[in-house]
Scaffold this motif. Structure first.
Motif, short mmCIF file in Angstrom:
data_model
loop_
_atom_site.label_atom_id
_atom_site.label_comp_id
_atom_site.label_asym_id
_atom_site.label_seq_id
_atom_site.Cartn_x
_atom_site.Cartn_y
_atom_site.Cartn_z
N ASP A 229 -0.66 -21.89 10.81
CA ASP A 229 0.45 -22.50 11.61
C ASP A 229 -0.47 -23.60 12.16
O ASP A 229 -1.26 -24.17 12.21
CB ASP A 229 -0.48 -21.11 12.70
N ARG A 230 0.74 -24.77 12.39
CA ARG A 230 0.74 -25.75 12.44
C ARG A 230 0.16 -26.02 13.93
O ARG A 230 -0.36 -26.90 14.04
CB ARG A 230 1.93 -26.70 11.89
N LYS A 231 0.65 -25.15 14.78
CA LYS A 231 0.05 -26.03 16.09
C LYS A 231 -1.35 -25.30 16.30
O LYS A 231 -1.58 -25.50 17.30
CB LYS A 231 1.04 -24.74 17.09
N THR A 232 -1.89 -24.43 15.86
CA THR A 232 -2.64 -24.04 16.22
C THR A 232 -3.79 -24.32 15.65
O THR A 232 -5.25 -24.38 15.59
CB THR A 232 -2.76 -22.66 16.89
N GLY A 233 -3.90 -24.45 13.53
CA GLY A 233 -4.35 -24.83 12.55
C GLY A 233 -5.43 -23.88 12.04
O GLY A 233 -6.07 -24.04 11.37
N GLU A 234 -4.76 -22.46 12.60
CA GLU A 234 -5.33 -21.43 11.89
C GLU A 234 -4.72 -20.93 10.62
O GLU A 234 -4.13 -21.64 10.24
CB GLU A 234 -5.24 -19.95 12.81
#
Length: 93
Positions: free
Chosen positions: A25-30
């Motif tokens: 997930d590019r927004k959260t880095g997860e």
């Protein structure tokens, strides 16, 4: 945690990080599993593990080693692009 040897003899650790179903997930880095749609850890392992295409091809050859100068240039380009995107977002808000 076990290992898998691809057809070119490259040994790969069997875990989420080497699975074809991993994503980020590019927004959260997860790290996400595209099969189960849940957040996972890099060393996690499930029964659905399948070697990623990139790691399946590791060792086939044909790649190039990039120079440090080239990598720095690409890194700087990425930073500049990211900063420009942030400025555009800030202007819109």
């Amino acid at each position: 945690m076990g290992t898998y040897r691809n057809r070119w003899g490259i040994e790969v650790r069997i875990c989420c990080a080497s699975c074809q179903y991993k994503d980020y997930d590019r927004k959260t880095g997860e790290r996400l599993c595209t099969l189960t749609q849940r957040q996972v850890e890099s060393q996690e392992l499930c029964d659905e593990w399948h070697l990623s295409q990139g790691l399946a091809m590791a060792g086939v050859g044909g790649g190039e080693v990039k120079s440090l100068e080239y990598l720095r240039e690409k890194f700087n380009e990425c930073i500049i692009t990211t900063n420009k995107e942030k400025e555009i977002i800030d202007e819109d808000n």
